[in-house]
Design an enzyme around this catalytic site. Structure first.
Site, PDB file in Angstrom:
ATOM      1  N   ASP A   9      41.577  43.908  42.278  1.00  0.00           N
ATOM      2  CA  ASP A   9      40.571  44.963  42.104  1.00  0.00           C
ATOM      3  C   ASP A   9      40.959  46.101  43.032  1.00  0.00           C
ATOM      4  OD1 ASP A   9      38.110  46.238  41.348  1.00  0.00           O
ATOM      5  OD2 ASP A   9      37.281  45.648  43.277  1.00  0.00           O
ATOM      6  N   SER A  10      40.254  47.225  42.899  1.00  0.00           N
ATOM      7  CA  SER A  10      40.503  48.339  43.812  1.00  0.00           C
ATOM      8  C   SER A  10      40.002  48.030  45.223  1.00  0.00           C
ATOM      9  CB  SER A  10      39.795  49.591  43.289  1.00  0.00           C
ATOM     10  OG  SER A  10      38.411  49.327  43.163  1.00  0.00           O
ATOM     11  N   TYR A  41      39.127  53.637  42.106  1.00  0.00           N
ATOM     12  CA  TYR A  41      39.949  53.889  40.924  1.00  0.00           C
ATOM     13  C   TYR A  41      39.148  54.684  39.866  1.00  0.00           C
ATOM     14  CZ  TYR A  41      43.635  50.381  42.062  1.00  0.00           C
ATOM     15  OH  TYR A  41      44.666  49.677  42.614  1.00  0.00           O
ATOM     16  N   GLY A  42      37.833  54.532  39.916  1.00  0.00           N
ATOM     17  CA  GLY A  42      36.983  55.016  38.817  1.00  0.00           C
ATOM     18  C   GLY A  42      36.901  56.516  38.671  1.00  0.00           C
ATOM     19  N   CYS A  72      38.621  44.160  37.619  1.00  0.00           N
ATOM     20  CA  CYS A  72      38.283  45.568  37.798  1.00  0.00           C
ATOM     21  C   CYS A  72      37.963  46.142  36.419  1.00  0.00           C
ATOM     22  CB  CYS A  72      39.474  46.303  38.424  1.00  0.00           C
ATOM     23  SG  CYS A  72      39.188  48.082  38.591  1.00  0.00           S
ATOM     24  N   THR A  74      37.454  49.225  35.617  1.00  0.00           N
ATOM     25  CA  THR A  74      38.168  50.478  35.384  1.00  0.00           C
ATOM     26  C   THR A  74      39.581  50.200  34.856  1.00  0.00           C
ATOM     27  OG1 THR A  74      36.877  51.450  37.164  1.00  0.00           O
ATOM     28  CG2 THR A  74      38.875  52.621  36.500  1.00  0.00           C
ATOM     29  N   GLU A 153      31.395  49.522  48.982  1.00  0.00           N
ATOM     30  CA  GLU A 153      32.544  49.481  49.905  1.00  0.00           C
ATOM     31  C   GLU A 153      32.098  49.718  51.353  1.00  0.00           C
ATOM     32  OE1 GLU A 153      35.976  48.829  49.565  1.00  0.00           O
ATOM     33  OE2 GLU A 153      35.491  48.116  47.556  1.00  0.00           O
ATOM     34  N   CYS A 185      31.419  47.334  36.066  1.00  0.00           N
ATOM     35  CA  CYS A 185      32.294  47.486  37.234  1.00  0.00           C
ATOM     36  C   CYS A 185      32.022  46.276  38.102  1.00  0.00           C
ATOM     37  CB  CYS A 185      31.956  48.782  37.964  1.00  0.00           C
ATOM     38  SG  CYS A 185      32.660  48.892  39.614  1.00  0.00           S
ATOM     39  N   THR A 186      33.091  45.640  38.586  1.00  0.00           N
ATOM     40  CA  THR A 186      32.901  44.373  39.311  1.00  0.00           C
ATOM     41  C   THR A 186      32.256  44.562  40.683  1.00  0.00           C
ATOM     42  OG1 THR A 186      35.193  44.540  40.041  1.00  0.00           O
ATOM     43  CG2 THR A 186      34.749  43.147  38.112  1.00  0.00           C
ATOM     44  N   HIS A 187      32.172  45.800  41.150  1.00  0.00           N
ATOM     45  CA  HIS A 187      31.426  46.032  42.394  1.00  0.00           C
ATOM     46  C   HIS A 187      29.913  45.878  42.183  1.00  0.00           C
ATOM     47  CE1 HIS A 187      35.118  47.847  43.980  1.00  0.00           C
ATOM     48  NE2 HIS A 187      34.541  48.017  45.157  1.00  0.00           N
TER      49      HIS A 187
HETATM   50  N1  DGL Z   1      35.594  47.237  40.789  1.00  0.00           N
HETATM   51  C1  DGL Z   1      36.117  48.407  40.128  1.00  0.00           C
HETATM   52  C2  DGL Z   1      35.658  48.384  38.668  1.00  0.00           C
HETATM   53  O1  DGL Z   1      35.337  47.285  38.216  1.00  0.00           O
HETATM   54  C3  DGL Z   1      35.762  49.598  40.918  1.00  0.00           C
HETATM   55  C4  DGL Z   1      36.408  50.838  40.432  1.00  0.00           C
HETATM   56  C5  DGL Z   1      36.651  51.873  41.466  1.00  0.00           C
HETATM   57  O2  DGL Z   1      37.420  51.605  42.381  1.00  0.00           O
HETATM   58  O3  DGL Z   1      36.117  52.968  41.298  1.00  0.00           O
HETATM   59  O4  DGL Z   1      35.628  49.352  37.949  1.00  0.00           O
END
Ligand code: DGL
Length: 264
Positions: A9-10, A41-42, A72, A74, A153, A185-187
């Site tokens: 993931d990011s 990343y988004g 992730c 994204t 984050e 988004c996994t966050h």
């Molecule tokens: N966990 C990432 C996702 O699922 C986060 C993307 C990001 O870094 O913006 O999209």
């Protein structure tokens, strides 16, 4: 030969998938990479997301992974075909498994799904396409929530700051009364307490969890390498370690190693 699972993931978001992996595959090995030097990343272009995802995958393969879970949203929405074309190992993203779960829920209700994701994910239309492919009658609303990743984050998963942004993005969709809300988004599952209190009555779908369940159908438990997790990040390992142990509800997650992802 046993399969070694790589998860990336990011940043911290993929831990929602890692937590599910630990639940389903007790004592099995996985290699986690969080690209903390380049998160988020988004907000990036599809080309940049493909380049980052390629490096992340190369790193995990170099460490011995033989199956990749793209934890992730994204990357799954913008680069999964690119990864599948370029790497000769099974690659599982979050979009199809989460769409499948949401459609199952929607078909037992009013047929409505809300998708929450980063700007790049919503722009890609990937979740909407996956849902419509399963059932064209499902009504879909998509909402970009670009402040959610920085909140997570930085550890703001509850309290006034989280509530303010969650209400700002989600209040306008309350009337849609979705049966299922894909945390695309996994966050976002880290914010599920606050999201659930605004979107009461909808079932939240954890996309990282659904991807791991999809991976578990591919993997027989016996064929997965043993040994527990290995964590790697591209910056600030101490901060990742601190928040990861909070999110995974552990005293400690063990050593977090820092690597130069640009060299992959
Ligand atoms: N966990 C990432 C996702 O699922 C986060 C993307 C990001 O870094 O913006 O999209």
């Amino acid at each position: 030969m046993a399969t070694t699972v790589g998860i990336f993931d990011s940043g911290l978001g993929g831990l929602t998938a890692a937590a599910e992996f630990e639940k389903l595959f007790d004592n099995k090995k996985y290699i986690y990479f969080g690209d903390t030097a380049r998160v988020p990343y988004g907000t990036k272009s599809a080309d940049t997301i493909c380049r980052y995802a390629t490096q992340d995958t190369r790193f995990l393969l170099d460490k011995g992974a033989s199956l990749i879970i793209v934890a992730c949203g994204t990357v799954s929405a913008n680069a999964i075909d690119h990864l599948k074309r370029n790497f000769d190992v099974p690659i599982i993203g979050v979009v199809e498994p989460a769409a499948k779960k949401a459609v199952e829920l929607a078909l037992c209700g009013k047929g409505r799904v809300t998708v929450l994701g980063t700007s790049a994910t919503v722009k890609s239309g990937a979740y909407e396409r996956a849902i419509k492919k399963l059932d064209a009658s499902i009504e879909v609303r998509s909402v970009a929530c670009p402040m959610f990743v920085p909140l997570v984050e930085n550890g703001y998963t509850s309290g006034e700051a989280a509530e303010l942004f969650v209400k700002e993005y989600l209040q306008p969709t309350v009337d849609f009364e979705a049966d299922a809300v894909i945390l695309g988004c996994t966050h976002y599952p880290h914010l599920s307490g606050v999201i659930g209190s605004v979107l009461q009555g909808s079932t939240l779908v954890n996309s990282g969890k659904e991807a791991v369940i999809a991976a578990s159908y591919l993997l027989g438990n016996d064929s997965v390498s043993v040994g527990g997790p290995e964590f790697y990040v591209s910056d600030a390992p101490e901060s990742f370690e601190r928040l990861a142990s909070i999110f995974m509800q552990k005293d400690a997650v063990g050593q977090v190693n820092c690597i130069d992802i640009e060299s992959y």
